[in-house]
Structure formats: structure tokens, C-alpha cells
Design an enzyme around this catalytic site. Structure first.
Site: not given
Length: 322
Positions: A103, A201
Site C-alpha cells: 500500500q 499478463k
């Protein structure tokens, strides 16, 4: 590594998050673990008491802020406060795994906190004089602290094991995503400039499954996936499938921090991964210890040597000079 013969100026204390690692560090240093009571009152509040004199001592507190993250962070804070009030010379917070490190930014300008900075500010404000950690999720997190930070790397430990277990003749280092390319490239270079592959991805369009494109030739190779942490292991296991489908003969992963939360163990047990090698920055659960695919290396010697160098005013960065 030379042991510390004189313990009068160096003491090592531990929270409850990873006492076995602290004990191993103390053994490497040749010192005993400091005496302290670290428990909880009946209502769950932290209870800490330093049970010996620490006046004018240089103290190191070992406590990863892994799950339960809030409890372990609070425990670290009150231990540091207790030591500062007992007139130590200095306190170094040894945080093998710095929780909340993912975070570290506001994604897409959402109304969310930057919790990594909140935790860093708390540790700085409570009185820690220095922080020692391993493989921060992002190097920039060092700037969140108001005190010096030594972010040491587990790569020498992992590289030595790769050399021993797999050699370099038929391996290729693989980054599981584009964000890990710098780490993977550095590992490949240290393995004699072995080949490098990247898994890209992407979701072609909405409601379409994510496609994993392999950039690099993995056919007939032993693929070594490298990353800083493994959480649910979903991405890691999907990467193993993609690599095997592209002809890889073996897929192993070397990851520093074994967070291993949620469905991680089911994912790993049912995966195409041949082996997952982690370190002991975070203690393994019983299920993880029993998993035949998981092998754990210890960072105790690395941390002990770093602590010794800090205590005696020696260079830490020279640990990584070839």
C-alpha cells in the site's frame, strides 16, 4: 562471521512475530536474547516489560509486521517505546518483512490511504533510530521513514541456493510480471548472464480471461521464477502453468517473503510448481511446513552480519560488492 565477544553494548530483543528467527540471529552473533515480557492483557491490549537493564545499550528489536499485521506493528511500537523510556543508547527496528508495503501509492487517484507511509511514520515517531529490513516491495518506501533505513537483499542467499540446487547450464530466470523485470535481470546477471524471460499478463477485453504471454524462450529449460513476496500464490501458479505449456521442463520459484494467505496452500499443492523456495522472514504455518513443495532458507546469518556491521560502524553496502 566473527562472533561478538563483548555483549555490553549490543542487545537483541524480540517481539512474538518470529522468535525462532531472533534466536537464530542471536546464535550467529554469539549473544543471548534480551529478557522481556511481551504479552497481552485480558482485553487484548499489548503488555510489554523489559526485564533487565538496557541503559546506554545499542538495542536491536526483531519483529516482522506480518499477519496479524496490526497486532505485530503495535507490538513493535510499544517495545520500542519501553526501550526508549529505559534510557537505551539507540534502538534499531529490525523488520525482516515490512507489512503494508504494497500500500505504497494511491492507485488511480482513489480515496485510499498510503498505509506504508502511515506505518513508517509511526515507527519513526515512536523513537526508532534506524530501521533494518529485507527486500522492501518498493525501494522508494525507504523515503517514507524519517530515520536511516538499511534495506538489505536476500539475493546472495537465494543465488547461492540456485547455484547449488540447479546450476546454471539449463536455467532461465523468469519475472512473473513486468514490474519485477529489474529484480529478475539482476538475478540473471549474477547467475552468469543466464537467459531472461518475462510473463506479460493482459486482459484483451472486458469479461475475457487474462492471457499470459511468455516473452523469451523457455522450451526445454528449468525456469526460475523470482519475486519479493508470495501471497495467495495465484499469479505464481498461473505462471507455472503457462511456462509448462510453453515447454518448460521444470518450474521453481525463489521468493523472499512467504506471506501465504488465503488459498495459497491449496493453490501451491495443486499447481505445476516443482518447488517453492522461501526465506524465514515470516514464519511458516504448519500447513506450509508440511508441504513437500516448499523449502525454507534462513536469513539469520545475513541479518546477524548486518547488525554486527551497524553496531561497529562498518559498511553495510559492501556486503553486496562482488
Amino acid at each position: 562471521m566473527p562472533t561478538i565477544q563483548d555483549e555490553r553494548n549490543l542487545m537483541v530483543f524480540s517481539g512474538n512475530a518470529n522468535k525462532p528467527l531472533t534466536q537464530s540471529i542471536c546464535k550467529e552473533l554469539g549473544v543471548r536474547m534480551g529478557k522481556s515480557l511481551v504479552s497481552r492483557f485480558s482485553d487484548g491490549e499489548e503488555q510489554v516489560e523489559i526485564e533487565e537493564s538496557v541503559r546506554r545499550q545499542e538495542v536491536f528489536v526483531v519483529q516482522p509486521t506480518c499477519a496479524p499485521s496490526a497486532e505485530n506493528l503495535m507490538e513493535l511500537l510499544v517495545i520500542i517505546d519501553a526501550l526508549k523510556r529505559a534510557s537505551v543508547s539507540s534502538v534499531t527496528a529490525v523488520i525482516p518483512y515490512f507489512g503494508y508495503s504494497r500500500q505504497d501509492r494511491r492507485m488511480r487517484s482513489l480515496r485510499v490511504p498510503i498505509t506504508a507511509k502511515v506505518a513508517a511514520k509511526m515507527i519513526s515517531a515512536i523513537g526508532a533510530d534506524r530501521v533494518l529490513t529485507i527486500d522492501l516491495h518498493a525501494d522508494q518506501i525507504q523515503g517514507f521513514f524519517d530515520v536511516p533505513v538499511d534495506n538489505v537483499y536476500a539475493s546472495p542467499l537465494l543465488l547461492a541456493d540456485i547455484w547449488r540446487a540447479y546450476g546454471t547450464d539449463n536455467i532461465i530466470v523468469v519475472s512473473p510480471d513486468v514490474g519485477g523485470v529489474v529484480r529478475a535481470r539482476a538475478m540473471a546477471k549474477r547467475l552468469g548472464d543466464t537467459d531472461l524471460a518475462i510473463i506479460d499478463k493482459r486482459r484483451p477485453r472486458a469479461n475475457v480471461a487474462t492471457v499470459m504471454n511468455i516473452i523469451g524462450e523457455v522450451n526445454g529449460k528449468t525456469c526460475v521464477l523470482v519475486d519479493d513476496l508470495v501471497d495467495t500464490a495465484g499469479t505464481l501458479c498461473a505462471a507455472a502453468v503457462a511456462l509448462k505449456q510453453n515447454g518448460a521442463t521444470k518450474v521453481v520459484a525463489y521468493i523472499t517473503h512467504p506471506v501465504l494467505s488465503g488459498p495459497a496452500m491449496d493453490n501451491i499443492n495443486n499447481s505445476e510448481l516443482d518447488e517453492l523456495v522461501v526465506t524465514d522472514t515470516i514464519p511458516l504455518s504448519d500447513a506450509a511446513r508440511e508441504c513437500r513443495k516448499i523449502r525454507q532458507l534462513s536469513v539469520a546469518e545475513l541479518l546477524a552480519e548486518t547488525i554486527r556491521r551497524i553496531a561497529f560502524g562498518e559498511s553495510v553496502s559492501s556486503l553486496y560488492v562482488d
